[in-house]
Design an enzyme around this catalytic site. Structure first.
Site, mmCIF file in Angstrom:
data_model
loop_
_atom_site.group_PDB
_atom_site.id
_atom_site.type_symbol
_atom_site.label_atom_id
_atom_site.label_comp_id
_atom_site.label_asym_id
_atom_site.label_seq_id
_atom_site.Cartn_x
_atom_site.Cartn_y
_atom_site.Cartn_z
ATOM 1 N N GLY A 120 0.853 -1.188 0.000
ATOM 2 C CA GLY A 120 0.000 0.000 0.000
ATOM 3 C C GLY A 120 0.882 1.228 0.000
ATOM 4 O O GLY A 120 1.823 1.328 0.804
ATOM 5 N N ALA A 121 0.581 2.150 -0.904
ATOM 6 C CA ALA A 121 1.456 3.301 -1.102
ATOM 7 C C ALA A 121 1.751 4.076 0.191
ATOM 8 O O ALA A 121 2.896 4.465 0.447
ATOM 9 C CB ALA A 121 0.810 4.230 -2.129
ATOM 10 N N ARG B 213 9.905 -0.067 -4.985
ATOM 11 C CA ARG B 213 8.581 -0.097 -5.614
ATOM 12 C C ARG B 213 8.526 1.115 -6.557
ATOM 13 O O ARG B 213 8.207 2.223 -6.124
ATOM 14 C CB ARG B 213 7.447 -0.007 -4.572
ATOM 15 C CG ARG B 213 7.423 -1.023 -3.460
ATOM 16 C CD ARG B 213 6.878 -2.399 -3.788
ATOM 17 N NE ARG B 213 5.786 -2.573 -4.681
ATOM 18 C CZ ARG B 213 4.501 -2.792 -4.328
ATOM 19 N NH1 ARG B 213 4.160 -2.809 -3.076
ATOM 20 N NH2 ARG B 213 3.575 -3.005 -5.248
ATOM 21 N N CYS C 229 -8.485 -4.457 -4.200
ATOM 22 C CA CYS C 229 -7.170 -4.540 -3.557
ATOM 23 C C CYS C 229 -7.236 -4.094 -2.087
ATOM 24 O O CYS C 229 -8.300 -4.128 -1.477
ATOM 25 C CB CYS C 229 -6.152 -3.714 -4.349
ATOM 26 S SG CYS C 229 -4.433 -4.079 -3.922
ATOM 27 N N ASP D 9 -1.962 4.821 -6.252
ATOM 28 C CA ASP D 9 -0.516 4.820 -6.044
ATOM 29 C C ASP D 9 0.069 6.119 -6.551
ATOM 30 O O ASP D 9 1.042 6.618 -5.997
ATOM 31 C CB ASP D 9 0.107 3.600 -6.727
ATOM 32 C CG ASP D 9 -0.273 2.356 -5.959
ATOM 33 O OD1 ASP D 9 0.403 2.059 -4.966
ATOM 34 O OD2 ASP D 9 -1.303 1.754 -6.281
ATOM 35 N N ASN E 128 -3.348 2.797 -10.097
ATOM 36 C CA ASN E 128 -3.675 1.957 -8.932
ATOM 37 C C ASN E 128 -3.543 0.489 -9.341
ATOM 38 O O ASN E 128 -3.235 0.184 -10.498
ATOM 39 C CB ASN E 128 -5.093 2.274 -8.436
ATOM 40 C CG ASN E 128 -5.380 1.667 -7.069
ATOM 41 O OD1 ASN E 128 -4.574 1.802 -6.137
ATOM 42 N ND2 ASN E 128 -6.487 0.985 -6.918
ATOM 43 N N LYS E 129 -3.775 -0.403 -8.390
ATOM 44 C CA LYS E 129 -3.629 -1.853 -8.619
ATOM 45 C C LYS E 129 -4.219 -2.286 -9.961
ATOM 46 O O LYS E 129 -5.283 -1.827 -10.348
ATOM 47 C CB LYS E 129 -4.323 -2.582 -7.463
ATOM 48 C CG LYS E 129 -4.290 -4.079 -7.508
ATOM 49 C CD LYS E 129 -2.907 -4.669 -7.637
ATOM 50 C CE LYS E 129 -1.961 -4.267 -6.536
ATOM 51 N NZ LYS E 129 -0.557 -4.637 -6.801
ATOM 52 N N LYS F 145 0.569 11.814 -3.290
ATOM 53 C CA LYS F 145 0.803 10.867 -4.398
ATOM 54 C C LYS F 145 0.842 11.557 -5.752
ATOM 55 O O LYS F 145 0.967 10.907 -6.786
ATOM 56 C CB LYS F 145 -0.254 9.770 -4.382
ATOM 57 C CG LYS F 145 -0.094 8.864 -3.169
ATOM 58 C CD LYS F 145 -1.157 7.810 -3.112
ATOM 59 C CE LYS F 145 -1.197 7.182 -1.739
ATOM 60 N NZ LYS F 145 -2.390 6.377 -1.546
HETATM 61 C C1 RUB Z 1 -1.828 -1.516 -3.287
HETATM 62 C C2 RUB Z 1 -2.692 -0.562 -4.027
HETATM 63 C C3 RUB Z 1 -3.424 0.459 -3.208
HETATM 64 C C4 RUB Z 1 -2.645 1.777 -3.227
HETATM 65 C C5 RUB Z 1 -3.177 2.764 -2.209
HETATM 66 O O1 RUB Z 1 -0.908 -2.197 -4.133
HETATM 67 O O2 RUB Z 1 -2.750 -0.524 -5.235
HETATM 68 O O3 RUB Z 1 -4.701 0.700 -3.717
HETATM 69 O O4 RUB Z 1 -1.290 1.531 -2.946
HETATM 70 O O5 RUB Z 1 -2.945 2.310 -0.924
HETATM 71 P P1 RUB Z 1 0.239 -3.119 -3.488
HETATM 72 P P2 RUB Z 1 -2.997 3.314 0.335
HETATM 73 O O6 RUB Z 1 -0.451 -4.112 -2.603
HETATM 74 O O7 RUB Z 1 0.919 -3.724 -4.653
HETATM 75 O O8 RUB Z 1 1.154 -2.216 -2.708
HETATM 76 O O9 RUB Z 1 -4.333 3.941 0.320
HETATM 77 O O10 RUB Z 1 -2.790 2.406 1.517
HETATM 78 O O11 RUB Z 1 -1.931 4.326 0.161
#
Ligand code: RUB
Length: 262
Positions: free
Chosen positions: A17-18, A45, A95, A160, A170-171, A196
């Site tokens: 998660g970003a 990443r 995701c 992301d 995003n994913k 982001k």
């Molecule tokens: C996770 C993903 C999330 C974003 C946002 O991908 O795509 O939707 O990162 O996350 P991965 P957040 O599992 O490959 O990291 O809202 O937590 O920043």
């Protein structure tokens, strides 16, 4: 945790998660605050501008200030997003986004459709976290999404990266769900920390084939792109610390907030 262990955990998605990648990446930088650490962290990443931005900020203004910036934004998003979602809504998500989960947790009276998210099943993390606080979750295989998009009142996904033209990364799968939502007149929102924003092109991370099929037969090839683009025309609004804005307005405001981002 030491610097190398954090890097390893980010690389193998133990930390995902970003936002979490950015927060923990910042912690790693605080343990070894030099340019080489930044170089190493940026490679882990490649589709995570929030990490790149916060490292840039920490280098300029210090780790303490960088932490404050992230936390301040997170608090704002929870406030803005929590008020926005109507009680008893049926929400489709994809995701695991810590930001989406935080927003949904603010309103427990929801029904959530969560995709399992092959190959690494981050959707299960979403389901675990939401069900723990009493939210009813239906976990679906990715290929069942169309039925649940049709049933949903709203789609909310994470991000992301937000590009300067307002498109969101995003994913993988997010772009496909966005197009379906548009076709069936369902509103799609993106919940994200404004950190982001990326003024540079963003490279889409390609992951190892083993995540998809470890003992694949010879002559079978696997493409394992981790992320995809969601065109801004499919996005009704971006829920962020800057408010709920159209993608283009989000970019304008974020650019102003991060004028140090050149
Ligand atoms: C996770 C993903 C999330 C974003 C946002 O991908 O795509 O939707 O990162 O996350 P991965 P957040 O599992 O490959 O990291 O809202 O937590 O920043």
């Amino acid at each position: 945790m030491n610097f190398n262990k954090i890097c390893k955990d980010i690389k193998n998605l133990k930390i995902q998660g970003a936002s979490r990648v950015a927060r923990v990446g910042l912690k790693a930088y605080s343990l070894k605050p030099n340019n080489n650490s930044i170089k190493i962290l940026r490679k882990l990443r490649p589709t995570e501008p929030m990490l790149f931005n916060i490292l840039e900020y920490a280098k300029k203004f210090g780790v303490k200030e960088a932490k404050k910036l992230i936390e301040g934004n997170r608090k704002e998003i929870r406030e803005v997003g929590g008020k926005f979602i109507k009680k008893y809504s049926k929400v489709f998500t994809h995701c695991h986004s810590g930001t989406v989960v935080a927003v949904l947790k603010k309103n427990k009276k929801l029904i959530v459709y969560s995709t399992e998210t092959r190959p690494l099943f981050q959707g299960r993390k979403t389901a675990r976290e939401l069900s723990k606080v009493g939210i009813r979750v239906t976990e679906i295989v990715d290929s069942a999404a169309l039925n649940y998009i049709k049933k949903a009142d709203i789609l909310i996904i994470g991000a992301d990266a937000v590009l300067k033209n307002g498109d969101v990364i995003n994913k993988i799968g997010s772009g496909m769900y966005a197009e379906l939502a548009y076709k069936y007149r369902k509103q799609l929102y993106v919940a994200t920390n404004s950190l982001k924003l990326s003024l540079d092109d963003v490279k889409i991370e390609e992951r190892k084939f083993m995540e998809v099929w470890k003992d694949k037969p010879k002559n079978v090839y696997i493409d394992n792109l981790a992320f995809g683009v969601v065109k801004s025309k499919y996005i009704k609004g971006i829920i962020s610390d800057l408010g709920i804005l159209k993608p283009k307005d989000f970019v304008k405001k974020a650019k102003k907030k991060y004028s140090w981002l050149k």
